[in-house]
Write a protein that holds these residues in place. Structure first.
Motif, PDB file in Angstrom:
ATOM      1  N   GLU A  34      42.520   1.120 -42.474  1.00  0.00           N
ATOM      2  CA  GLU A  34      42.590   0.970 -41.024  1.00  0.00           C
ATOM      3  C   GLU A  34      42.418  -0.483 -40.601  1.00  0.00           C
ATOM      4  O   GLU A  34      42.607  -0.797 -39.440  1.00  0.00           O
ATOM      5  CB  GLU A  34      41.479   1.800 -40.359  1.00  0.00           C
ATOM      6  N   ALA A  35      42.028  -1.334 -41.568  1.00  0.00           N
ATOM      7  CA  ALA A  35      41.583  -2.675 -41.195  1.00  0.00           C
ATOM      8  C   ALA A  35      42.592  -3.388 -40.315  1.00  0.00           C
ATOM      9  O   ALA A  35      42.223  -4.089 -39.401  1.00  0.00           O
ATOM     10  CB  ALA A  35      41.336  -3.494 -42.442  1.00  0.00           C
ATOM     11  N   ASN A  36      43.845  -3.171 -40.589  1.00  0.00           N
ATOM     12  CA  ASN A  36      44.801  -3.946 -39.835  1.00  0.00           C
ATOM     13  C   ASN A  36      45.567  -3.091 -38.838  1.00  0.00           C
ATOM     14  O   ASN A  36      46.544  -3.534 -38.284  1.00  0.00           O
ATOM     15  CB  ASN A  36      45.765  -4.637 -40.795  1.00  0.00           C
ATOM     16  N   SER A  37      45.100  -1.911 -38.639  1.00  0.00           N
ATOM     17  CA  SER A  37      45.791  -1.104 -37.650  1.00  0.00           C
ATOM     18  C   SER A  37      45.146  -1.388 -36.304  1.00  0.00           C
ATOM     19  O   SER A  37      43.953  -1.656 -36.212  1.00  0.00           O
ATOM     20  CB  SER A  37      45.701   0.360 -38.000  1.00  0.00           C
ATOM     21  N   ALA A 567      35.149  -6.952 -37.066  1.00  0.00           N
ATOM     22  CA  ALA A 567      34.581  -8.096 -37.783  1.00  0.00           C
ATOM     23  C   ALA A 567      34.567  -7.824 -39.279  1.00  0.00           C
ATOM     24  O   ALA A 567      34.689  -6.686 -39.720  1.00  0.00           O
ATOM     25  CB  ALA A 567      33.168  -8.364 -37.281  1.00  0.00           C
ATOM     26  N   GLU A 568      34.434  -8.912 -40.049  1.00  0.00           N
ATOM     27  CA  GLU A 568      34.209  -8.758 -41.483  1.00  0.00           C
ATOM     28  C   GLU A 568      32.746  -9.069 -41.751  1.00  0.00           C
ATOM     29  O   GLU A 568      32.186  -9.990 -41.165  1.00  0.00           O
ATOM     30  CB  GLU A 568      35.115  -9.723 -42.256  1.00  0.00           C
ATOM     31  N   TYR A 569      32.140  -8.279 -42.649  1.00  0.00           N
ATOM     32  CA  TYR A 569      30.712  -8.431 -42.910  1.00  0.00           C
ATOM     33  C   TYR A 569      30.483  -8.794 -44.364  1.00  0.00           C
ATOM     34  O   TYR A 569      31.162  -8.277 -45.255  1.00  0.00           O
ATOM     35  CB  TYR A 569      29.989  -7.120 -42.577  1.00  0.00           C
TER      36      TYR A 569
HETATM   37  C1  LIG Z   1      46.427  -8.214 -39.961  1.00  0.00           C
HETATM   38  O1  LIG Z   1      47.775  -8.613 -40.048  1.00  0.00           O
HETATM   39  C2  LIG Z   1      48.039  -9.888 -39.510  1.00  0.00           C
HETATM   40  C3  LIG Z   1      49.539 -10.160 -39.582  1.00  0.00           C
HETATM   41  O2  LIG Z   1      50.231  -9.034 -39.939  1.00  0.00           O
HETATM   42  C4  LIG Z   1      47.253 -10.926 -40.299  1.00  0.00           C
HETATM   43  O3  LIG Z   1      47.475 -12.211 -39.745  1.00  0.00           O
HETATM   44  C5  LIG Z   1      45.761 -10.602 -40.225  1.00  0.00           C
HETATM   45  O4  LIG Z   1      45.024 -11.503 -41.013  1.00  0.00           O
HETATM   46  C6  LIG Z   1      45.516  -9.186 -40.723  1.00  0.00           C
HETATM   47  N1  LIG Z   1      44.120  -8.839 -40.493  1.00  0.00           N
HETATM   48  C7  LIG Z   1      43.383  -8.188 -41.389  1.00  0.00           C
HETATM   49  C8  LIG Z   1      41.989  -7.893 -40.982  1.00  0.00           C
HETATM   50  O5  LIG Z   1      43.812  -7.869 -42.477  1.00  0.00           O
END
Ligand SMILES: *[C@@H]1O[C@H](CO)[C@@H](O)[C@H](O)[C@H]1NC(C)=O
Ligand SMILES: *[C@@H]1O[C@H](CO)[C@@H](O)[C@H](O)[C@H]1NC(C)=O
Ligand SMILES: *[C@@H]1O[C@H](CO)[C@@H](O)[C@H](O)[C@H]1NC(C)=O
Ligand SMILES: *[C@@H]1O[C@H](CO)[C@@H](O)[C@H](O)[C@H]1NC(C)=O
Ligand SMILES: *[C@@H]1O[C@H](CO)[C@@H](O)[C@H](O)[C@H]1NC(C)=O
Ligand SMILES: *[C@@H]1O[C@H](CO)[C@@H](O)[C@H](O)[C@H]1NC(C)=O
Length: 649
Positions: A34-37, A567-569
């Protein structure tokens, strides 16, 4: 005996170790996926934050209403036969309960006892006046009530005292009051003859029989046109697809229009039946990929000063369980109804008037116009989302209701969305520049709950949700829990909140906020070793200031609460960094076996959008005097229970 104890303890520990490892692994897997959703809400509000007030109140499908503007925290909810008014500022007082006295039942000496269930509840234009309807399954009666009077007598509403059909509870309805009279528009969902839009009042207008199965989710009133004769009501619904091909969708989303001036056709054709109803398909999806959403779930309108700019936020679902929100403007909807060709009808559409145009006297419409409306009321063109864009948001969550609020700050207008989930939680989302940012998740119920309806009171920023057993007030304007420093208040990107002096407070013209980007560099620079900075940057781990002393080879865990899910921990110790994926709003660090190398300072650090903060520090030291002694079995059992519980949640 002792031996058994020890072996049990060893088993406990092995199991615990395994569980903890699974726990870390799972939580990391869940979070990584989910991190990047964009649909992971940044903050979670639970009962801990005291953002909820609740009252036990037996539920019912009738929408709740905020009827008395003078008493902002008072909400009226209809029960089966009663109205309950709840004052959330004085919850210790029991709700005011009134049994509705239907005058149609008391005035008629020969009357049988009326057994009306309340199905419709609206606030009227006049202060303290309510409009309500009740049905006994065969007939419906609507009446007006003055709630400043002690008796709960409901006097029949003109032309609406004896309606010979039943109205279902939970159907969308709007009450339109104008000089001296009131009209009620209400839908009827299902597959019977009466399915469609009904108008009650001075003129009764019904839908034509069509034999289709339709479920209505919302009615939107569109007034304020240059020519008031063209004012319309739009109905949003999903229709059962009759195309049985294997890859076809089960439901199709539609919008229908009817003219407010329409009162049906002449005696011999479409008498008391809509002569202005046209229907058009809605499209929600990504035009480039083949992904689309066809099951309409709910709609919320955001009215604008110019009628064309009024927006409808429509919540959809698809067959894979994904949800999406698409935005439509009334202008785009109107363009389809006034310009598109008619489905199954090539050229030769009459133009004076074009079918669907509102006219002063609909009984005088030419018969060719009536015939097209009757037989070919579907448009060829589909209504596309705002600026032909894709969905505002797409999520794997199963949303059930949508509420909107428009919020104007110094620079921009923002739209707030509140989306209820099928498990009883609510997501708060802000729309900025056609993207959605998930600000928070509210968890008003500790158990799984089914939200029947939801209403927002924008000026007090209170959201009310109703289940079959409870009415809960969510304080969605609360800002204190975003953090006690400027950066975290800005990272929250909540248009309702901003930083002022020393607190995250409700938005006023002087507060700092950056809803578009959450760029915290606009915060005033604090001296790094200043009093405020030190005070606010290190939260005590809750342990004695002198640190934690542990026996050799013992196991221990460090625990820290987190708030932001964006956030990242990381745990830092002697130059080594261990990433942590929080679960259940906490990060654990397992010290597998205490030894000299494990001594020292452990700091717990968050990083979000370039902002770094140390949340906690722990000092671990080896207790040489008590080497080899095991830590208390009880503590391990408790920890294990906690881990098992969080695994199950
Ligand atoms: C999420 O994706 C964006 C671009 O697709 C990237 O710049 C960003 O670092 C990513 N964030 C995480 C938490 O992975
Ligand atoms: C009235 O409500 C009760 C309880 O919800 C229900 O059992 C009953 O069937 C309803 N009656 C009608 C006429 O809808
Ligand atoms: C409602 O009742 C109050 C108190 O009896 C009265 O003052 C008021 O005029 C009534 N309102 C209407 C619209 O009848
Ligand atoms: C909005 O987004 C578009 C495309 O993503 C971008 O070109 C535009 O500059 C943005 N507008 C603002 C005010 O940020
Ligand atoms: C935040 O604002 C600063 C100063 O205006 C700018 O230099 C920086 O690039 C911005 N950061 C982001 C992530 O937009
Ligand atoms: C850092 O971690 C590595 C691998 O876990 C370990 O071998 C090393 O001893 C650690 N260093 C310190 C200073 O703790």
């Amino acid at each position: 005996m002792t031996k058994v104890m020890i072996s049990d303890l060893a088993t406990y520990r092995r199991m615990l170790h395994l569980l903890l490892n699974i726990h870390f692994l799972l939580s990391c897997l869940v979070n990584l996926s989910e991190a990047n959703s964009t649909h992971l809400p940044r903050i979670t509000f639970t009962d801990r934050e005291k953002a909820f007030k609740r009252l036990r109140l037996p539920g019912h499908g009738t929408p709740i209403q905020i009827l008395q503007e003078g008493q902002p925290d008072t909400v009226t909810a209809a029960g089966q036969r009663h109205l309950h008014s709840v004052d959330f500022q004085n919850l210790h007082k029991s709700p005011v309960e009134r049994k509705v006295l239907w005058e149609v039942c008391t005035s008629d000496a020969t009357s049988r006892a009326c057994h009306y269930n309340i199905t419709v509840l609206h606030k009227r234009n006049k202060a303290n006046q309510l409009f309500l309807c009740g049905t006994d399954g065969k007939e419906t009666s609507c009446c007006n009530m003055n709630i400043s009077e002690p008796s709960s007598l409901c006097t029949p509403s003109e032309h609406m005292a004896n309606i010979k059909t039943s109205m279902k509870e939970g159907e969308p309805s709007v009450l339109i009051e104008s000089a001296g009279h009131a009209d009620l528009y209400i839908t009827h969902s299902g597959a019977q003859d009466s399915v469609g839009i009904h108008k009650f009042g001075e003129k009764r207008v019904r839908p034509a029989n069509h034999g289709k199965e339709q479920q209505y989710v919302g009615l939107v009133l569109s007034r304020g046109r240059e020519d008031p004769l063209q004012d319309k009501v739009y109905a949003f619904y999903k229709e059962k697809n009759t195309d049985l091909a294997i890859d076809s969708d089960m439901w199709l989303p539609f919008v229908a229009q009817v003219c407010m001036a329409d009162h049906g056709g002449p005696k011999n054709y479409l008498q008391f039946v809509w002569t202005s109803q046209l229907n058009a398909r809605l499209f929600c999806g990504d035009p480039d990929s083949r992904q689309h959403y066809s099951e309409l779930v709910d709609v919320a309108a955001l009215h604008a000063d110019q009628w064309q700019d009024t927006r409808v936020y429509a919540l959809f679902r698809n067959e894979w369980g994904m949800s999406a929100v698409c935005i439509y403007t009334i202008e785009d909807i109107d363009n389809i109804f006034t310009q598109s060709t008619f489905k199954g009808y090539g050229t030769g559409i009459p133009n004076d008037p074009r079918p669907g145009t509102c006219v002063v006297d609909s009984t005088k419409l030419p018969s060719d116009v009536l015939r097209i409306v009757h037989k070919n009321s579907e448009m060829e063109g589909r209504v596309l989302p705002l600026k032909n864009s894709g969905p505002l948001l797409v999520s794997h969550h199963h949303y059930t209701h949508i509420c909107t609020d428009s919020f104007q700050n110094k620079r921009n207008q923002h739209t707030m969305l509140f989306l209820s989930l099928e498990n009883g939680r609510v997501h708060k989302v802000v729309e900025t520049n056609t993207t959605a940012f998930f600000i928070a998740e509210y968890r008003p119920f500790s158990h799984r709950a089914h939200i029947l309806n939801m209403i927002l009171h924008p000026s007090t920023r209170k959201l009310y949700v109703r289940t079959s057993s409870e009415l809960v007030q969510l304080d969605v304007g609360s800002c204190a829990h975003y953090g006690d420093n400027c950066e975290e208040c800005i990272l929250a990107r909540d248009p309702y909140c901003g930083w002022k002096d020393t607190h995250c407070t409700p938005h006023t013209p002087g507060t700092l906020q950056d809803v578009e980007k959450g760029n915290h560099t606009l915060c005033p620079k604090m001296p790094k070793n200043g009093k405020v900075s030190r005070h606010s940057s290190v939260r005590s781990g809750g342990e004695a200031a002198g640190g934690i002393t542990l026996p050799l080879q013992s196991r221990y865990f460090l625990r820290c609460l987190v708030s932001s899910h964006h956030a990242e921990y990381t745990w830092h110790h002697n130059g080594n960094a261990t990433a942590c994926c929080p679960t259940e709003q906490q990060c654990l660090l397992l010290i597998d076996s205490m030894g000299p190398e494990q001594e020292g300072t452990y700091s717990f650090v968050m990083v979000e959008m370039g902002y770094t903060r140390t949340l906690a520090e722990y000092q671990l030291q080896l207790d040489s005097s008590a080497a080899g002694q095991a830590s208390s079995p009880l503590a391990w059992v408790c920890l294990m229970a906690a881990v098992i519980m969080s695994l199950c949640c």
